[in-house]
Design a protein around this motif. Structure first.
Motif, short mmCIF file in Angstrom:
data_model
loop_
_atom_site.label_atom_id
_atom_site.label_comp_id
_atom_site.label_asym_id
_atom_site.label_seq_id
_atom_site.Cartn_x
_atom_site.Cartn_y
_atom_site.Cartn_z
N SER A 10 0.79 -1.23 0.00
CA SER A 10 0.00 0.00 0.00
C SER A 10 0.82 1.29 0.00
O SER A 10 0.35 2.31 0.43
N LEU A 11 2.05 1.24 -0.44
CA LEU A 11 2.90 2.43 -0.31
C LEU A 11 2.56 3.52 -1.33
O LEU A 11 2.82 4.69 -1.10
N GLU A 12 1.98 3.14 -2.44
CA GLU A 12 1.82 4.07 -3.55
C GLU A 12 1.15 5.38 -3.17
O GLU A 12 1.46 6.43 -3.69
N ALA A 13 0.21 5.32 -2.24
CA ALA A 13 -0.54 6.54 -1.92
C ALA A 13 0.05 7.28 -0.71
O ALA A 13 -0.57 8.20 -0.20
N SER A 14 1.24 6.90 -0.26
CA SER A 14 1.76 7.47 0.98
C SER A 14 2.97 8.36 0.71
O SER A 14 3.88 7.96 0.00
N PRO A 15 3.00 9.54 1.34
CA PRO A 15 4.21 10.34 1.22
C PRO A 15 5.37 9.69 1.96
O PRO A 15 5.18 9.14 3.04
N VAL A 16 6.54 9.76 1.37
CA VAL A 16 7.74 9.18 1.99
C VAL A 16 8.82 10.24 2.03
O VAL A 16 8.99 11.00 1.07
N ARG A 17 9.54 10.32 3.13
CA ARG A 17 10.60 11.33 3.29
C ARG A 17 11.93 10.61 3.49
O ARG A 17 12.03 9.72 4.33
N ILE A 18 12.93 10.96 2.71
CA ILE A 18 14.27 10.39 2.91
C ILE A 18 15.23 11.49 3.35
O ILE A 18 15.39 12.49 2.65
N LEU A 19 15.83 11.29 4.51
CA LEU A 19 16.84 12.25 4.99
C LEU A 19 18.22 11.64 4.79
O LEU A 19 18.39 10.43 4.95
#
Ligand code: GDD
Ligand code: MG
Length: 447
Positions: A312-321
């Protein structure tokens, strides 16, 4: 800990990559210390190990801050004459007793653990010998499955190589993880990736601290950045005026030291062996970017079809630091052949997964896909030239990727890709792990 301000971020779909920031202060005062410890107390640190001296592993544990939970996943040799895993467990028990901590240890060749993961929905992870396959990535997936099922209250998972020779470095990595999460306390899907302060090279007993990054990172960062650079024109950016290059945004393609919110860790597809870290970027790009084209002609790549089962990741914002530490990373040097196999493994993830996604059949007139096709060609030329140089200089061959994927491509290895853990029956995994079927599992300090 105090970090420099994050000046710029770039986006691909719902994925935001923050440009690298740096550690300014290791200790930024009591209030920050308390806030970071609160995060660290919800973090499990998974330490994959394979035949390191237990003293070396202990040196890493010494650096892992006290509030963190420790989980050792070992693929060390076990023979009648020498059971290295037992030595590691004894060391962990001693360490936990002295420091009053809890820990978990499991061996990668645990038949019961393998059966649990197979029956729960990950048969791909299991080899013909009915055990979890060899490979660092495979060990990390086993560790993650244990963490998710046996430590359900923990919110973050970090990974730490077992061969770091300075305890101060793992200590800083964990604090950097926590500092990254502190910046985005409400976000469900955050990843923090470490760029070591330097990667000292030893020559004749003298360390050169001026080496900013290892050869493998240099190569994989460069090619990933070349591809990303072609995409940025089309994407929204923060802090970068239009027309200004995003070049070199990724400095952590091969970040062995990284951490994630558990929410993200369970949703990502993971790759085997040393492909696991570059593949994080690849999976996010694959899953968050609307494919502008179909795969180029002749590709037999399976990546696009496997996405349907990717969760279900497609609809989720992801942040990479990406955080550059102050400590250098000193570890066991495994030589040029190992490094060479490692960068090839990293490039293999881009070659087999991203190029097909962006480059099209040449009959379709699409400037982006033409440019990507050109970069793909240049990568092939680069690898061919490196292979030629290598063949002239060597007669032996060495391939660490064979551990992770038996189907090694001629030019670049194709990563073995596993489904996200959230697609597994984790209740079943938990039941098996707690019912004593995983014979090598040690739960230390629980009672
Ligand atoms: N459980 C388990 N199983 N652990 C493994 C296995 C395995 O099959 N293979 C390697 N490890 C452990 C090692 O024992 C070590 O603690 C850690 O994984 C990293 O392996 P190294 O062989 O030391 O990798 P490296 O130092 O060359 O590369 C590291 O840095 C790269 C970035 O420069 C790794 O973290 C890479 O993944 C990373 O890309
Ligand atoms: Mg190492």
């Amino acid at each position: 800990m105090r970090l420099t301000k994050i000046e710029k971020s770039s986006h691909v779909g719902l994925c935001t990559i923050d440009h690298e920031c740096e550690v300014v202060e290791l200790d930024a005062g009591e209030a920050v210390y308390i806030a970071l410890n609160r995060i660290l107390s919800k973090m499990v640190i998974v330490v994959p190990c394979k035949n390191e001296d237990p003293k070396t592993i202990e040196g890493v544990l010494v650096g892992i801050p006290n509030p963190c939970f420790i989980l050792l996943v070992s693929n060390s040799t076990r023979t009648d004459g020498q059971d290295r895993y037992q030595d590691e467990v004894n060391m962990l028990k001693r360490f936990c007793a002295i420091s009053g901590r809890k820990g978990l240890a499991v061996h990668q060749k645990d038949v019961g653990a393998a059966a649990a993961l197979r029956d729960a929905g990950m048969p791909e992870l299991i080899g013909e010998d009915h055990m979890v396959r060899n490979g660092k990535g495979e060990g990390m997936i086993l560790g993650l499955a244990l963490a998710a099922t046996l430590c359900p209250d923990l919110k973050y998972v970090g990974f730490m190589d077992a061969d770091s020779k300075l305890s101060g470095a793992p200590n800083e990595y964990c604090k950097a993880y926590a500092s990254g999460f502190a910046l985005y306390p409400e976000d469900q899907h955050v990843m923090v990736r470490i760029h070591w302060g330097s990667k000292p090279k030893e020559r004749d007993g003298v360390y050169d601290f001026d080496v900013r990054e290892g050869r493998s990172s240099r190569v994989v960062n460069e090619w990933l950045n070349r591809l990303l650079d072609l995409l940025w024109d089309e994407t929204e950016t923060d802090g970068i005026p239009s027309g200004v290059s995003h070049k070199k945004i990724v400095s952590t393609a091969n970040a062995g030291e990284h951490a994630m919110t558990m929410g993200l860790a369970l949703k990502l597809r993971m790759a085997g062996g040393y492909a696991i870290e570059p593949f994080h970027f690849v999976d996010l790009l694959e899953r968050q970017v609307q494919s502008p084209t179909t795969s180029y002609c002749g590709s037999d790549d399976g990546s696009v079809s496997t996405l349907s089962s990717a969760g279900s990741l497609e609809a989720s914002p992801v942040r990479i630091l990406q955080i550059r530490t102050s400590n250098p990373h000193i570890h066991a040097s495994k030589g040029d052949l190992h490094t060479r196999a490692m960068w090839k493994t990293g490039l293999g993830t881009i070659f087999h997964h991203l190029f097909p996604l962006y480059s099209s059949d040449s009959s379709i007139d699409d400037p982006l896909s033409d440019s990507v096709f050109k970069v793909r060609q240049e990568m092939m030329d680069f690898v061919a030239a490196e292979d030629k140089k290598f063949a002239q200089a060597n007669t032996t061959t060495y391939n660490i990727t064979a551990d992770a994927n038996d189907d090694v491509d001629e030019l670049l290895p194709r990563p073995r890709v596993y489904p996200p853990l959230e697609t597994l029956d984790l209740d079943l995994v938990k039941k098996r792990f707690t019912s004593g079927t995983a014979k090598t599992l040690h739960r230390i300090g629980f009672d």
